[in-house]
Design a protein around this motif. Sequence first.
Motif, PDB file in Angstrom:
ATOM      1  N   LEU A  19      99.273  38.741 162.236  1.00 17.98           N
ATOM      2  CA  LEU A  19     100.169  39.547 161.420  1.00 17.98           C
ATOM      3  C   LEU A  19      99.801  39.378 159.957  1.00 17.98           C
ATOM      4  CD1 LEU A  19     103.985  39.730 162.060  1.00 17.98           C
ATOM      5  CD2 LEU A  19     103.096  39.680 159.739  1.00 17.98           C
ATOM      6  N   TRP A  20      99.518  40.491 159.284  1.00 23.60           N
ATOM      7  CA  TRP A  20      99.174  40.496 157.861  1.00 23.60           C
ATOM      8  C   TRP A  20     100.252  41.230 157.093  1.00 23.60           C
ATOM      9  CZ3 TRP A  20      98.505  44.651 154.598  1.00 23.60           C
ATOM     10  CH2 TRP A  20      97.907  44.414 153.353  1.00 23.60           C
ATOM     11  N   THR A  21     100.642  40.711 155.920  1.00 18.79           N
ATOM     12  CA  THR A  21     101.630  41.386 155.097  1.00 18.79           C
ATOM     13  C   THR A  21     101.013  41.815 153.777  1.00 18.79           C
ATOM     14  OG1 THR A  21     102.382  39.358 154.004  1.00 18.79           O
ATOM     15  CG2 THR A  21     103.460  39.957 156.077  1.00 18.79           C
ATOM     16  N   LYS A  22     101.665  42.752 153.123  1.00 19.48           N
ATOM     17  CA  LYS A  22     101.153  43.316 151.880  1.00 19.48           C
ATOM     18  C   LYS A  22     100.997  42.264 150.791  1.00 19.48           C
ATOM     19  CE  LYS A  22     101.985  47.495 149.141  1.00 19.48           C
ATOM     20  NZ  LYS A  22     102.914  48.640 148.960  1.00 19.48           N
ATOM     21  N   GLU A  53      91.996  46.137 150.844  1.00 20.21           N
ATOM     22  CA  GLU A  53      91.314  47.383 150.480  1.00 20.21           C
ATOM     23  C   GLU A  53      91.530  48.445 151.556  1.00 20.21           C
ATOM     24  OE1 GLU A  53      86.715  49.000 149.961  1.00 20.21           O
ATOM     25  OE2 GLU A  53      87.138  46.855 150.123  1.00 20.21           O
ATOM     26  N   ARG A  54      91.453  48.026 152.807  1.00 19.94           N
ATOM     27  CA  ARG A  54      91.550  48.972 153.919  1.00 19.94           C
ATOM     28  C   ARG A  54      92.936  49.594 154.027  1.00 19.94           C
ATOM     29  NH1 ARG A  54      89.796  47.545 160.164  1.00 19.94           N
ATOM     30  NH2 ARG A  54      90.309  49.576 161.065  1.00 19.94           N
ATOM     31  N   THR A  55      93.978  48.827 153.668  1.00 24.02           N
ATOM     32  CA  THR A  55      95.344  49.294 153.860  1.00 24.02           C
ATOM     33  C   THR A  55      95.956  49.924 152.620  1.00 24.02           C
ATOM     34  OG1 THR A  55      96.201  47.089 153.313  1.00 24.02           O
ATOM     35  CG2 THR A  55      95.786  47.555 155.635  1.00 24.02           C
ATOM     36  N   ARG A  56      95.243  49.853 151.506  1.00 22.14           N
ATOM     37  CA  ARG A  56      95.819  50.350 150.248  1.00 22.14           C
ATOM     38  C   ARG A  56      96.131  51.838 150.332  1.00 22.14           C
ATOM     39  NH1 ARG A  56      91.993  48.767 147.088  1.00 22.14           N
ATOM     40  NH2 ARG A  56      92.852  46.663 146.915  1.00 22.14           N
ATOM     41  N   ASN A  57      95.251  52.594 150.925  1.00 27.04           N
ATOM     42  CA  ASN A  57      95.419  54.047 150.964  1.00 27.04           C
ATOM     43  C   ASN A  57      96.448  54.515 151.986  1.00 27.04           C
ATOM     44  OD1 ASN A  57      93.522  54.448 148.947  1.00 27.04           O
ATOM     45  ND2 ASN A  57      91.811  54.593 150.407  1.00 27.04           N
ATOM     46  N   ILE A  58      96.867  53.621 152.875  1.00 26.14           N
ATOM     47  CA  ILE A  58      97.852  54.038 153.876  1.00 26.14           C
ATOM     48  C   ILE A  58      99.230  53.441 153.606  1.00 26.14           C
ATOM     49  CG2 ILE A  58      96.159  54.461 155.700  1.00 26.14           C
ATOM     50  CD1 ILE A  58      96.812  51.729 156.858  1.00 26.14           C
ATOM     51  N   ASN A  59      99.354  52.666 152.517  1.00 27.06           N
ATOM     52  CA  ASN A  59     100.646  52.105 152.110  1.00 27.06           C
ATOM     53  C   ASN A  59     101.252  51.246 153.225  1.00 27.06           C
ATOM     54  OD1 ASN A  59     102.853  51.619 150.410  1.00 27.06           O
ATOM     55  ND2 ASN A  59     103.953  53.429 151.147  1.00 27.06           N
ATOM     56  N   ALA A  60     100.483  50.313 153.723  1.00 29.65           N
ATOM     57  CA  ALA A  60     100.942  49.449 154.826  1.00 29.65           C
ATOM     58  C   ALA A  60     101.717  48.259 154.283  1.00 29.65           C
ATOM     59  CB  ALA A  60      99.755  48.957 155.646  1.00 29.65           C
ATOM     60  N   THR A  61     102.845  47.970 154.893  1.00 26.12           N
ATOM     61  CA  THR A  61     103.611  46.759 154.589  1.00 26.12           C
ATOM     62  C   THR A  61     103.218  45.631 155.522  1.00 26.12           C
ATOM     63  OG1 THR A  61     105.492  48.120 153.903  1.00 26.12           O
ATOM     64  CG2 THR A  61     105.939  45.802 154.357  1.00 26.12           C
ATOM     65  N   ILE A  62     103.011  45.983 156.796  1.00 27.30           N
ATOM     66  CA  ILE A  62     102.651  45.022 157.837  1.00 27.30           C
ATOM     67  C   ILE A  62     101.496  45.600 158.651  1.00 27.30           C
ATOM     68  CG2 ILE A  62     103.442  43.837 159.935  1.00 27.30           C
ATOM     69  CD1 ILE A  62     105.004  42.811 157.661  1.00 27.30           C
ATOM     70  N   VAL A  63     100.554  44.743 159.011  1.00 31.30           N
ATOM     71  CA  VAL A  63      99.504  45.125 159.956  1.00 31.30           C
ATOM     72  C   VAL A  63      99.458  44.072 161.060  1.00 31.30           C
ATOM     73  CG1 VAL A  63      97.053  45.562 160.323  1.00 31.30           C
ATOM     74  CG2 VAL A  63      98.128  46.299 158.194  1.00 31.30           C
ATOM     75  N   ILE A  64      99.439  44.534 162.295  1.00 31.30           N
ATOM     76  CA  ILE A  64      99.431  43.633 163.455  1.00 31.30           C
ATOM     77  C   ILE A  64      98.197  43.938 164.296  1.00 31.30           C
ATOM     78  CG2 ILE A  64     100.688  42.947 165.538  1.00 31.30           C
ATOM     79  CD1 ILE A  64     103.222  44.080 164.075  1.00 31.30           C
ATOM     80  N   TRP A  65      97.518  42.903 164.717  1.00 29.24           N
ATOM     81  CA  TRP A  65      96.374  43.083 165.607  1.00 29.24           C
ATOM     82  C   TRP A  65      96.267  41.867 166.517  1.00 29.24           C
ATOM     83  CZ3 TRP A  65      96.075  41.159 160.754  1.00 29.24           C
ATOM     84  CH2 TRP A  65      95.273  40.058 160.520  1.00 29.24           C
ATOM     85  N   GLY A  66      95.318  41.882 167.425  1.00 31.88           N
ATOM     86  CA  GLY A  66      95.196  40.750 168.331  1.00 31.88           C
ATOM     87  C   GLY A  66      94.056  40.918 169.315  1.00 31.88           C
ATOM     88  N   ASP A  98      88.551  39.104 163.169  1.00 35.73           N
ATOM     89  CA  ASP A  98      88.841  38.067 162.175  1.00 35.73           C
ATOM     90  C   ASP A  98      87.883  38.137 160.991  1.00 35.73           C
ATOM     91  OD1 ASP A  98      90.935  37.207 163.663  1.00 35.73           O
ATOM     92  OD2 ASP A  98      89.923  35.454 164.516  1.00 35.73           O
ATOM     93  N   GLN A  99      86.683  38.696 161.231  1.00 33.90           N
ATOM     94  CA  GLN A  99      85.714  38.803 160.146  1.00 33.90           C
ATOM     95  C   GLN A  99      86.103  39.878 159.129  1.00 33.90           C
ATOM     96  OE1 GLN A  99      84.822  38.715 163.463  1.00 33.90           O
ATOM     97  NE2 GLN A  99      84.301  36.527 163.336  1.00 33.90           N
ATOM     98  N   GLU A 100      87.032  40.776 159.518  1.00 32.24           N
ATOM     99  CA  GLU A 100      87.433  41.873 158.641  1.00 32.24           C
ATOM    100  C   GLU A 100      88.707  41.577 157.854  1.00 32.24           C
ATOM    101  OE1 GLU A 100      86.260  45.967 160.691  1.00 32.24           O
ATOM    102  OE2 GLU A 100      87.434  44.692 162.053  1.00 32.24           O
ATOM    103  N   ILE A 101      89.269  40.394 158.016  1.00 32.37           N
ATOM    104  CA  ILE A 101      90.550  40.090 157.386  1.00 32.37           C
ATOM    105  C   ILE A 101      90.478  40.225 155.868  1.00 32.37           C
ATOM    106  CG2 ILE A 101      92.222  38.259 156.957  1.00 32.37           C
ATOM    107  CD1 ILE A 101      91.738  37.258 159.780  1.00 32.37           C
TER     108      ILE A 101
END
Length: 405
Positions: A105-108, A80-93, A72-75
């Motif tokens: 669930l994070w969206t672009k 910045e972290r997902t820009r280079n991988i062209n992520a639309t959705i990121v899921i973690w838990g 949660d501290q990295e949210i």
Amino acid sequence: VSGSLVYFTYTSNLAERTPEGRFGVYIARIGNDPDRSLHIRLMETLVANLDGKAKDAGIRLEFKDLKSEITDQEIDRLPERTRNINATIVIWGMAIQNNEAYLRLWTKSGEISRSPKPVTFTDINQLAEFATQVWERIDQARLSSLSAEERKTELEKEVAELKADVAKLRELMTSSLVVRSATDSTAAANLITILIGVGEYSEPGLRLFGPANDVAALRQVLVPRTSQFKILLDKEATKQRIEETVKSTAQQLPSDIPLLVYFSGHSMTDKANNTYSYIPYDYNSQSNIGNVIELRALIIDLLKSHHKSIVIVDGHFDPSSIPKELTSEAAIISAAVSTMAFETTVDGKPQGLFTAALVKALAAVPSTIPINIKSLFSTTKVLLKQSQSLETDPTLVVGANPPSF
């Protein structure tokens, strides 16, 4: 973009970039999941649920392993972290027990969703509900990428499809479900019905809440058409009782009396060996011998003894695995071949998604009118499409002279 392509990528090192023009769904490693069993289960569920939706929407999805955990501290660093991988959705838990985890669930667009309660990974319904939430975010991203003219065209297409479905449903319910005889248009209650449902197992971890309601709902709607019921529910549905009941009934029944056999509960598939197994009450996961009911073998034995049979499996089974020469007077229906079989809620009670639609289709026909199995199946599929957002692939194999009932 026409067509659909779904990728399920599992490689080592850093997360791979999603090519332009495609929608990247990245699943981070789940905390407290050392063997990655929850991570893999989540990946499989999303692929199974969203593949068909992507095809219908004409988009390309890629499912990728983010190859690391997110805290949660990295949210704040996610854009910045997902820009280079062209992520639309990121899921973690974070897992809190062996089969439960709080999912994020994070969206672009910057939206973050947090599950208010843990998702139980052994509960197909909860996983399917989460997959639906993921699809909603993907669809929002898809719509935002369209021009105003493209959005208008899409809306017009959806309205046209809905109107076509409604028209088809009306036609099926008013005419094609009916099988009329030149001398007698009244259906006789001549059906012999075996209803098998297992929700409570000797192993508590397999618990399902829908099968008992499936059996009750089907029994109620089939009462006017059935002269005799044989019901095996939970503890009564042992491997021996199921096999003996089906085989003895098929052997003793007069050839002109239709037999309906219905299964609700857990099933397993081994496509490599072309086996589809139904899990009885007394299943023991510690033993690999004589534990399950091999559905293909049981159905073949049934049809050899009694040709005029209807088999319905609310679970995994491929009706085409049955030799054609045995199905000339039979019908075999399954809720799922390659997708998952799901549960839903009807009047506040859990019930199999396919069975709920099947019951509605049966109830729509006056009990005095015989039912055509092909049209019944078509109506069930239309009802499924209209009432749910999960991807299912119900399948029918029917002979030239199937029984009506």
